[in-house]
Design an enzyme around this catalytic site. Structure first.
Site, PDB file in Angstrom:
ATOM      1  N   SER A  39       1.115  -1.581   0.257  1.00  7.73           N
ATOM      2  CA  SER A  39       0.160  -0.066   0.103  1.00  7.73           C
ATOM      3  C   SER A  39       0.775   0.866   0.135  1.00  7.73           C
ATOM      4  CB  SER A  39      -0.883  -0.276   1.180  1.00  7.73           C
ATOM      5  OG  SER A  39      -1.803  -1.114   1.105  1.00  7.73           O
ATOM      6  N   GLU A  64       3.749  -1.378  14.464  1.00  6.07           N
ATOM      7  CA  GLU A  64       4.091  -0.230  14.637  1.00  6.07           C
ATOM      8  C   GLU A  64       5.220   0.434  15.444  1.00  6.07           C
ATOM      9  OE1 GLU A  64       1.265  -0.709  14.253  1.00  6.07           O
ATOM     10  OE2 GLU A  64       0.528  -0.422  11.849  1.00  6.07           O
ATOM     11  N   GLN A  88      -8.396   5.194   8.550  1.00  6.27           N
ATOM     12  CA  GLN A  88      -7.207   5.243   7.423  1.00  6.27           C
ATOM     13  C   GLN A  88      -7.486   6.450   7.448  1.00  6.27           C
ATOM     14  OE1 GLN A  88      -7.001   1.336   6.935  1.00  6.27           O
ATOM     15  NE2 GLN A  88      -8.801   1.305   9.405  1.00  6.27           N
ATOM     16  N   HIS A 133      -1.520   7.029   2.397  1.00  7.56           N
ATOM     17  CA  HIS A 133      -3.053   7.510   2.790  1.00  7.56           C
ATOM     18  C   HIS A 133      -3.690   8.046   3.233  1.00  7.56           C
ATOM     19  CE1 HIS A 133      -2.470   3.618   1.056  1.00  7.56           C
ATOM     20  NE2 HIS A 133      -3.935   2.921   0.773  1.00  7.56           N
TER      21      HIS A 133
END
Lengths: 318, 330
Positions: free
Chosen positions: A43, A64, A127, A115
């Site tokens: 992505s 993360e 998101q 994103h």
């Protein structure tokens, strides 16, 4: 009307795609570059690099916090770490790790958040990175870059790797109108004048540079001379370009696909207030989460359009 | 590293009465050069150098003597600073002593940016007095600097800061991040094809941080045989006993299934620490964990009991108590 259409721009690569291509292309020359991913490399578009240089690419899974500190560890051993995730997860989930494993030690980590903004569309607000610029700017010593199109993103990727120290690069998901030539200049901290003008300056970054150019086209038809600045670096901000805009055009509209607080608008306002106060208006997401839907429809609903910019500008020009 | 044997406890004079100027030991440019690893760097002041050869490993008795010296430094510097975490530092003394002086880590105190050095990451950053004490004895800087701990202008900050002090490998203090940082350094050695090893000391209370478990899983995935972690299981955290605050149970049983080589030892026994580090050294195909069961405040436990506080978290010994402690250690 699609973004950029009014000003005759053609749709090109998404900024995330341009970043992915550039990273892979630079990989052979920049031997110190490594990537650390949180399982979204297809992505964020670090995947082509990872496929070309598998020994220099690490996917640590959906983690993360660990991802960012591992990147810090690699950088403290001399690597140029590129750590990529969705802007929302990178900045919000791993903020303390960015603070302590990257920013405080001043390590050579390149944070890349894809994103960003509401134009990602259907996946919805969980998101959408809408506060990432504010969070990144809040960390001492971190350069914050928001690119507008494919060519400038490629140039920014190289500039980011050449820059010594932590950086944040904000990327979008949808295809972006092409503003720049392939050999465009990109200097961190130096705004690009994408259109000259005398009556008002539109300061924008990211996808909103296209909206600003569309607005400029509409305003010119009404007889106004409009300057458009691509303020691709939010920190360190190009104070000289802002001061010149304030002095020479007397009015400023700041346009960004980000919350009102702590983004480009806040930073521009600080400079204007201190150096040369003039009326400033703001087009941004305000103080709200968005929702699911198609990207163009969301930009329309939440007022991130050329029309909004025209309205804001006319409010200052009247 | 090669060089004549220099016993850290014999060759150095303690200029205890010297006034220490509270200046930055390193210029900004030097720090930057050091951090970016772009040029050779010489720290100053250095009045002692410790270099390790295979045949120069110190005996257990010698290591114990150094451990006692480090304990004295810890108490002196935190009492002088009138703040800090001496009890959290004291529990980890044997491990830190064995790593720096037992031949398990390759480093050159005169060249802290040597790329192939081994790295030590103190994830429980509040225990940094034990690290400063070891670094001073190893010759990274003069022992007299220890008395500047936590004072304005001193490079010896309250928690490790790699920007200001060469030889510090990670800026810690927000718990949970050190193992991930160490993993990154271990992976960098792999990319660079160097023999660098990484050692990380974690607190048992710190094991409550989810990030540590993320790092445990990732280290196992990458089979980093050059990474050794040590849990300094001293049984206490800020507000009480670790088993009461957040009982993580048996670390060995929890961490082995992650794919790590795990040993559980008495971490205040120099013999057991040295044995465990030797065992870990021989394992090169997976990450290694040593669950080091210790006592918080080890070395001066009777005084903590007398004070009615065997946790003694985050506070220096009052001067009179420090005097008793130093006498007890002598």
């Amino acid at each position: 009307m699609a973004l950029g259409e009014l000003s005759g721009l053609k749709l090109g690569q998404a900024t995330r795609d341009a970043f992915g291509d550039a990273l892979k292309d630079l990989g052979a020359e920049y031997k110190d570059v490594v990537t650390v991913d949180g399982d979204v490399g297809n992505s964020t578009r670090t995947e082509p690099f990872a496929q070309a240089f598998p020994d220099r690419a690490f996917n640590v899974g959906i983690a993360e916090s660990n991802m960012v500190s591992v990147a810090g560890g690699l950088a403290s051993s001399g690597k140029t770490s590129v750590v990529a995730s969705f802007a929302a997860f990178l900045l919000c989930n791993a903020y303390d790790q960015i603070r302590m494993s990257v920013a405080f030690p001043g390590l050579n980590v390149k944070l890349v958040g894809s994103h960003a903004g509401i134009s990602i569309g259907e996946d919805g607000p969980s998101q959408m990175g809408i506060e990432d610029v504010a969070l990144a700017c809040s960390l001492p010593g971190v350069a914050v870059i928001v690119t507008a199109d494919g060519p400038s993103t490629k140039a920014a990727t190289k500039a980011m790797l050449d820059h010594k120290g932590p950086t944040y690069l904000r990327l979008g998901r949808p295809k972006a109108p092409v503003i720049y030539d392939a050999d465009c200049d990109f200097t961190i901290g130096k705004a690009n004048v994408v259109k000259e003008g005398k009556d008002i300056t539109l300061i924008a970054n990211g996808l909103m540079v296209s909206a600003a150019l569309d607005a400029a086209t509409a305003l010119e038809k009404k007889g106004h001379s409009v300057r458009v600045l691509d303020m691709h670096t939010v920190k360190p901000i190009d104070e000289a370009a802002i001061i010149a805009a304030a002095k020479e055009t007397g009015r400023i509209v700041v346009v960004e696909e980000h919350l009102a607080h702590g983004g480009l608008g806040s930073v521009v306002a600080m400079v204007v207030c201190k150096e040369h106060p003039v009326p400033v208006s703001f087009v941004n997401l305000g103080d709200t989460f968005a929702e699911s839907g198609d990207g163009d429809g969301l930009l329309e609903k939440y007022g991130l359009t050329a029309d909004s910019v025209v309205n804001a500008a006319e409010g200052l020009l009247s | 590293m090669h060089g004549p044997r220099t016993s850290p406890t014999e060759s150095r004079s303690h200029p205890g009465t010297t006034d220490v100027p509270l200046v930055e030991a390193f210029s900004h440019a030097e720090q930057l050069t050091y951090r970016l690893g772009r040029a050779s760097f010489r720290p100053k002041p250095v009045n002692n150098t410790y270099k390790m050869d295979e045949d120069q490993k110190l005996s257990i008795d010698e290591l114990k003597k150094i451990a006692t010296t480090l304990r004295k430094h810890i108490i002196e510097m935190t009492t002088a600073a009138n703040s800090g975490h001496p009890s959290s530092s004291l529990s980890a003394v044997e491990v830190v002593t064995a790593l720096y002086f037992g031949g398990f880590m390759n480093y050159d105190a005169k060249k802290p940016d040597w790329p192939e050095r081994d790295r030590f990451v103190l994830s429980k950053g509040h225990a940094v007095p034990v690290l400063y004490a070891a670094m001073a004895e190893a010759g990274y800087f003069g022992v007299e600097l220890l008395k500047t701990l936590r004072r304005l202008g001193s490079v010896l900050e309250g928690h490790p800061n790699l920007k200001r002090l060469p030889g510090i490998e990670a800026s810690t203090g927000s718990l949970g991040q050190g193992l991930s940082i160490g993993l990154g350094q271990a992976l960098a050695a792999r990319v660079d094809k160097t023999k660098s090893k990484v050692f990380v000391v974690i607190g048992d209370g710190e094991m409550g941080e989810g990030q540590v478990w993320e790092a445990l899983a990732a280290a196992s995935k990458y089979k980093v045989g050059n990474l050794t972690a040590i849990i300094d299981q001293n049984g206490y955290q800020q507000t009480g006993a670790t088993k009461d605050v957040l009982d993580m149970g048996d670390f060995q049983k929890k961490i082995e299934p992650f794919g790590w080589h795990v040993q559980t030892i008495n971490g205040n026994s120099m013999e057991e620490v040295v044995d465990a580090l030797k065992t870990a050294e021989a394992v090169t195909d997976k990450p290694k964990m040593i669950v080091s069961k210790t006592r918080k405040g080890y070395g001066i436990l009777p005084l903590l009991e007398e004070a009615g506080d065997t946790n003694f978290h985050g506070k220096p010994l009052p001067p009179a108590m420090a005097e008793k402690a130093l006498a007890m250690l002598s």
